[in-house]
Design an enzyme around this catalytic site. Structure first.
Site, mmCIF file in Angstrom:
data_model
loop_
_atom_site.group_PDB
_atom_site.id
_atom_site.type_symbol
_atom_site.label_atom_id
_atom_site.label_comp_id
_atom_site.label_asym_id
_atom_site.label_seq_id
_atom_site.Cartn_x
_atom_site.Cartn_y
_atom_site.Cartn_z
ATOM 1 N N LYS A 280 0.837 -1.202 0.000
ATOM 2 C CA LYS A 280 0.000 0.000 0.000
ATOM 3 C C LYS A 280 0.873 1.254 0.000
ATOM 4 C CE LYS A 280 -3.937 -1.900 2.560
ATOM 5 N NZ LYS A 280 -4.951 -1.701 1.525
ATOM 6 N N ARG A 354 -10.341 -11.546 1.658
ATOM 7 C CA ARG A 354 -11.160 -12.636 1.107
ATOM 8 C C ARG A 354 -10.436 -13.968 1.188
ATOM 9 N NH1 ARG A 354 -11.614 -9.321 -4.393
ATOM 10 N NH2 ARG A 354 -11.296 -7.641 -2.882
HETATM 11 N N1 BES Z 1 -8.247 -3.850 4.237
HETATM 12 C C1 BES Z 1 -8.311 -3.444 2.889
HETATM 13 C C2 BES Z 1 -9.574 -2.651 2.589
HETATM 14 C C3 BES Z 1 -9.594 -1.230 3.059
HETATM 15 C C4 BES Z 1 -8.857 -0.253 2.423
HETATM 16 C C5 BES Z 1 -10.405 -0.876 4.109
HETATM 17 C C6 BES Z 1 -8.920 1.056 2.865
HETATM 18 C C7 BES Z 1 -10.479 0.441 4.530
HETATM 19 C C8 BES Z 1 -9.731 1.397 3.907
HETATM 20 C C9 BES Z 1 -8.292 -4.667 1.970
HETATM 21 O O1 BES Z 1 -7.529 -5.714 2.406
HETATM 22 C C10 BES Z 1 -7.737 -4.203 0.682
HETATM 23 O O2 BES Z 1 -6.596 -3.837 0.649
HETATM 24 N N2 BES Z 1 -8.549 -4.231 -0.357
HETATM 25 C C11 BES Z 1 -8.134 -3.789 -1.645
HETATM 26 C C12 BES Z 1 -8.718 -4.720 -2.667
HETATM 27 C C13 BES Z 1 -8.198 -4.501 -4.047
HETATM 28 C C14 BES Z 1 -6.742 -4.865 -4.142
HETATM 29 C C15 BES Z 1 -9.014 -5.327 -5.016
HETATM 30 C C16 BES Z 1 -8.637 -2.364 -1.842
HETATM 31 O O3 BES Z 1 -9.756 -2.061 -1.438
HETATM 32 O O4 BES Z 1 -7.887 -1.554 -2.387
HETATM 33 MN MN MN Z 2 -5.512 -5.505 1.819
#
Ligand code: BES
Ligand code: MN
Ligand code: ZN
Length: 499
Positions: A280, A354
């Site tokens: 991230k 997931r």
């Molecule tokens: N934990 C995150 C989702 C999230 C992101 C929650 C920001 C709250 C704030 C999850 O594990 C994630 O990183 N999801 C990705 C999925 C994507 C790679 C398809 C996302 O939402 O960017």
């Molecule tokens: Mn994630």
């Protein structure tokens, strides 16, 4: 905080502070009018001076009001009587409690629950009062070397209700509100605890501690070896990127008949999500300590079940792991085999929620659940779609979805349903495995749910995406304790204990 309900004449109460509502413009609420009468018009005279005309956000502390036994009177502005509703009532309570907690009075009598609104009944207002009071006095200072608690914190709230016949209802509302708040506070504490302290093993320890509180709760912790034997290749692949070993927390609350099918709550317990190799960006990455808030809400809801001794079987399952980049971590393109036997091409290692949830869902089949609800901070897309006010709800089962939506509305912890149509499923197609772990551009919250649906075919299932609702960012950064109220209400209703 200590709560009690009482009936009686507002002007005859004895406490350090009596809290009364005033509507704009300068309209005394019924309890305030009774007090004004006993005080020979003292309140009306003060309002006439113009310091307070009852607008929202106004508050005025009065001392030594003649004819009144309380040391102080706190007037709280409630806005116009016509526009007064549930949200404004809750805000008025929050403001009153914040002022009291920071001030000198350590006990108070609240007349706000008796202020009627079109969209509430007494039960709702009392329960909201307890939740708001707990929220306003919640602090997370266990990591401060010198915590600075309020000098004279509010210790006791008496909620005054006019109608003697409603006392039982009001007492139930207090009891339910206290249990929900207890669950929310546990969920908040776990959420706010940083990733270096709140590890998968720590979550497991906290679950075990909960289990020691009651014979009705049996806690079992699966370690990586057992997960490997079960074939949980998706969950374990995420944990491989971290030095913290994964845990699968299983909490069985047996409050119902031995043969009655349980409600199973599955909560994402990702104790820190750096994204893995698909790392991230740095800004606000600290907030990814909140990626276990789904799991925390399951612990919180079970804590509420224990407190209420709910006559129902409820099982909590929390897959707990950490998502970090490492030499052993998942790489984009890797293919793993889940416990269900289905293979997954990991195209983005940041879509890890997931991966841990799918194996947890397969694990749930053994419980022959009445229904399974999973709760997860699953997608950033959900924050874009719904913001912070609603959790995203997805389910192929309309009756279950409606039940969850109703529980959200009733508890003031609302969810909003998004479609889970067949058409979205093909976004998960993979050239090399049974499915990809991401659905490409468009509908990210929905395609995440589509992924999970493939592991939930054997039971009634719904998914709550709490990415927007589980914590606040910015200056007010902190876990919200949601959706513990929604889930607790869902269970209370299943026991027919609330309207
Ligand atoms: N934990 C995150 C989702 C999230 C992101 C929650 C920001 C709250 C704030 C999850 O594990 C994630 O990183 N999801 C990705 C999925 C994507 C790679 C398809 C996302 O939402 O960017
Ligand atoms: Mn994630
Ligand atoms: Zn995540």
């Amino acid at each position: 905080m200590d709560y009690s309900v009482k009936t009686g004449d507002p002007s005859k109460q004895r406490s350090a502070c009596l809290v009364l509502g005033v509507f704009s413009k300068r309209k005394l609420s019924d309890p305030a009018r009774a007090v004004d009468k006993a005080a020979r018009g003292a309140l009306s005279r003060i309002l006439k001076k113009g310091d307070m005309d009852g607008e929202e956000n106004q508050a005025l502390m009065l001392y030594e009001t003649p004819g009144i036994l309380c040391d102080r009177i706190l007037l709280i502005g409630c806005g116009t009587k016509k526009e007064f509703n549930r949200a404004r009532h809750a805000k008025a309570v929050a403001r009153a409690v914040t002022l009291l907690n920071d001030g000198h009075a350590m006990d108070a009598t609240l007349c706000l629950p008796d202020l009627e609104t079109k969209d509430t009944d007494l039960y709702t207002r009392i329960r909201d009062t307890v939740l708001r009071a707990e929220e306003s006095t919640y602090r997370f200072d266990q990591c401060k070397s010198e915590p600075k608690p309020p000098k004279r914190p509010l210790k006791k709230l008496t909620l005054l209700v006019g109608d003697r016949r409603r006392l039982k209802t009001a007492e139930h509302a207090v009891e339910h509100g206290r249990a929900m708040a207890l669950g929310m506070n546990l969920a908040k504490d776990l959420g706010n605890l940083p990733g270096n302290l709140c590890t998968p093993s720590h979550l497991a320890d906290r679950a075990r501690a909960l289990g020691r509180k009651s014979r009705r709760l049996r806690v079992k912790i699966l370690e990586e070896k057992q997960m490997k034997e079960l074939g949980m290749g998706a969950l374990l692949s995420v944990a491989r990127g971290s030095r913290q070993p994964a845990r699968l927390i299983v909490m069985e609350y047996r409050g119902g008949k031995p043969n009655s099918k349980p409600v199973v709550l599955v909560g994402k317990g990702l104790t820190f999500d750096a994204g893995g190799i698909s790392i991230k960006p740095s800004p606000a990455m600290d907030e990814m300590k909140y990626d276990m808030c789904g799991g925390a809400s399951v612990l919180g809801t079970l804590a509420a079940c224990l407190e209420l001794k709910l006559p129902l079987n409820v099982i909590g399952v929390v897959p707990a792991a950490e998502n970090l980049p490492d030499g052993a971590a998942n790489k984009p393109g890797d293919i793993v085999t889940s416990m269900s036997g289905q293979t997954i091409e990991i195209l983005n290692t940041d879509a890890e929620g997931r991966l841990i949830l799918c194996d947890a869902l397969t694990y749930c089949e053994r419980f022959e659940p009445a229904a399974v609800i999973d709760i997860a901070t699953l997608t950033g897309a959900c924050v874009i779609a719904l913001g912070k006010h609603a959790s995203g709800l997805m389910s192929g089962d309309d009756a279950l979805a409606d039940e969850i939506l109703a529980a959200g509305t009733h508890s003031g912890d609302r969810a909003w349903r998004l479609p889970l149509w067949e058409e979205y499923q093909s976004q998960l197609d993979s050239n090399f495995a049974d499915m990809a772990n991401i659905g490409g551009k468009g509908g990210g919250t929905i395609t995440a749910a589509c992924f999970l649906s493939r592991y939930a075919r054997k039971f009634k299932w719904a998914h709550l995406d709490i990415a927007g609702s589980a914590w606040n960012s910015g200056k007010e950064k902190g876990a919200t304790g949601r959706p513990v109220p929604l889930l607790t209400q869902f269970l209370l209703k299943r026991c027919r204990l609330t309207p």
